[in-house]
Design a protein around this motif. Structure first.
Motif, PDB file in Angstrom:
ATOM      1  N   UNK A 142       0.304  -1.401   0.220  1.00  0.00           N
ATOM      2  CA  UNK A 142       0.118   0.096   0.260  1.00  0.00           C
ATOM      3  C   UNK A 142       1.324   1.175  -0.035  1.00  0.00           C
ATOM      4  N   UNK A 143       2.138   1.253   1.023  1.00  0.00           N
ATOM      5  CA  UNK A 143       2.642   2.921   0.620  1.00  0.00           C
ATOM      6  C   UNK A 143       2.895   2.840  -0.271  1.00  0.00           C
ATOM      7  N   UNK A 144       3.677   1.692  -1.401  1.00  0.00           N
ATOM      8  CA  UNK A 144       4.271   2.128  -2.502  1.00  0.00           C
ATOM      9  C   UNK A 144       3.681   2.740  -3.757  1.00  0.00           C
ATOM     10  N   UNK A 145       2.246   1.264  -3.692  1.00  0.00           N
ATOM     11  CA  UNK A 145       1.063   1.943  -4.320  1.00  0.00           C
ATOM     12  C   UNK A 145       0.965   3.365  -4.266  1.00  0.00           C
ATOM     13  N   UNK A 146       0.593   3.227  -3.071  1.00  0.00           N
ATOM     14  CA  UNK A 146       0.538   4.713  -2.538  1.00  0.00           C
ATOM     15  C   UNK A 146       1.733   6.394  -3.510  1.00  0.00           C
ATOM     16  N   UNK A 147       2.640   5.919  -3.332  1.00  0.00           N
ATOM     17  CA  UNK A 147       4.221   6.585  -4.139  1.00  0.00           C
ATOM     18  C   UNK A 147       4.564   6.353  -5.211  1.00  0.00           C
ATOM     19  N   UNK A 148       3.824   5.553  -5.660  1.00  0.00           N
ATOM     20  CA  UNK A 148       3.414   6.085  -7.915  1.00  0.00           C
ATOM     21  C   UNK A 148       4.027   4.456  -7.899  1.00  0.00           C
ATOM     22  N   UNK A 149       4.125   3.620  -7.347  1.00  0.00           N
ATOM     23  CA  UNK A 149       4.356   2.218  -8.139  1.00  0.00           C
ATOM     24  C   UNK A 149       3.624   1.680  -9.482  1.00  0.00           C
ATOM     25  N   UNK A 150       3.697   1.407 -10.101  1.00  0.00           N
ATOM     26  CA  UNK A 150       2.769   0.870 -11.645  1.00  0.00           C
ATOM     27  C   UNK A 150       3.326  -1.059 -10.716  1.00  0.00           C
ATOM     28  N   UNK A 151       3.332  -1.224 -10.407  1.00  0.00           N
ATOM     29  CA  UNK A 151       3.779  -2.499 -10.605  1.00  0.00           C
ATOM     30  C   UNK A 151       3.843  -3.423  -9.198  1.00  0.00           C
ATOM     31  N   UNK A 152       3.859  -4.565  -9.212  1.00  0.00           N
ATOM     32  CA  UNK A 152       4.000  -5.601  -8.345  1.00  0.00           C
ATOM     33  C   UNK A 152       4.184  -7.007  -8.213  1.00  0.00           C
TER      34      UNK A 152
END
Length: 310
Positions: A208-218
């Motif tokens: 969640x933290x990295x998604x909110x920081x702009x991640x485009x993949x997992x």
């Protein structure tokens, strides 16, 4: 909780030009009791993950126990993944090796099999300096496939800090980074120093933290066991839909945090077995989970399943 999963079924982020984006599951490798690879079960697992809303798979990562595979097994795993996925662009093989030449050969094998990108650790036979890291990625890039760098300073002792990632990207050696340092603050520095470099979530418990920081993949672990719930969580997180994402994240976090622990392979395979996915045993030197740890993973998995987080 299950209604949140159903409501968040959306189109995937997978595109032919950026196939490393979206949910790329670092696939566990089903083993039989005699520790041989069950390729049929693996093919079915790949198909099931994609049908459940995941964008693709990453064979021959640490979760796939690539270090214990023979060369023949490792090559066949990639071929099976490409065929089962139905679209080679959905497959991102891990090509880590002690030598740059060997990593390049694995990247060439991935290209021949039809894969769309590869995942590459820095040199990890020693504490490589920046010049060695840059030469390593440049050599493997000669195979012609887009490279996703894998930053795992915990295990490799080589840290791909934001400034070094920016250099690798500027040199054309990498297109993205799987960030596994656990330091979510790095996302912002990476975006500042290399705005064209794609940030991929590398550890499940900072999703969640990295998604909110702009991640485009997992590049994901726990979707192996709970693909639909994990996909719903990711889609909500990258859409910044906290009303959906936060309850799912809290509910799944007792499992997601196992992805960052030493026993992550055994834990995820146990959850897969409990959830009816093909997991099986692990190859030595990994050992079965001790009873107390097994009980904790089992309890968290059964709780998630009881809450509809399949």
């Amino acid at each position: 909780m299950s209604h949140l999963i159903k409501e968040r079924r959306t189109v995937t982020q997978h595109t032919s030009t950026q196939p490393w984006r979206g949910i790329m599951v670092a696939t566990a490798l089903p083993l039989r009791e005699d520790l041989s690879v069950d390729y049929d079960a693996y093919a079915e697992h790949v198909r099931r993950l994609i049908d459940a809303g995941c964008d693709g798979v990453v064979p021959n990562g640490s979760l796939g126990e690539y270090q214990t595979l023979t060369a023949e097994e490792r090559a066949k795993v990639v071929e099976v993944a490409v065929e089962a996925a139905g679209d080679g662009a959905r497959v991102m093989p891990g090509v880590a090796a002690y030598g740059s030449a060997e990593s390049r050969r694995w990247a060439e094998q991935a290209a021949e099999a039809g894969a769309g990108s590869v995942l590459l650790l820095p040199p990890n036979a020693f504490r490589a300096d920046a010049a060695s890291v840059r030469a390593h990625y440049a050599e493997v890039a000669r195979a012609g496939l887009p490279i996703v760098a894998y930053n795992n300073p915990i295990d490799t002792k080589v840290d791909l800090v934001p400034s070094l990632l920016a250099e690798l990207h500027a040199e054309g050696s990498i297109v993205a980074v799987k960030e596994f340092s656990g330091d979510v603050r790095r996302a912002y520095e990476i975006a500042e120093l290399a705005p064209g470099l794609d940030l991929l979530i590398g550890a499940d418990d900072v999703l969640l933290e990295l998604a909110l920081a702009g991640a485009v993949g997992w590049i994901a672990g726990y979707p192996n066991a709970l693909p639909e719930a994990s996909a719903a969580l990711y889609r909500a997180a990258v859409a910044h839909d906290l009303a959906t994402a936060l309850p799912l994240y809290k509910a799944l976090h007792p499992l997601l945090r196992w992805d960052s622990k030493t026993e992550f392979v055994q834990a995820i395979k146990l959850s897969m077995d409990i959830a009816g996915m093909p997991g099986g045993p692990v190859r030595p030197p990994r050992q079965p989970l001790p009873p107390q740890t097994e009980a904790a993973v089992r309890a968290a998995t059964e709780k998630a399943l009881a809450e509809g987080l399949a």
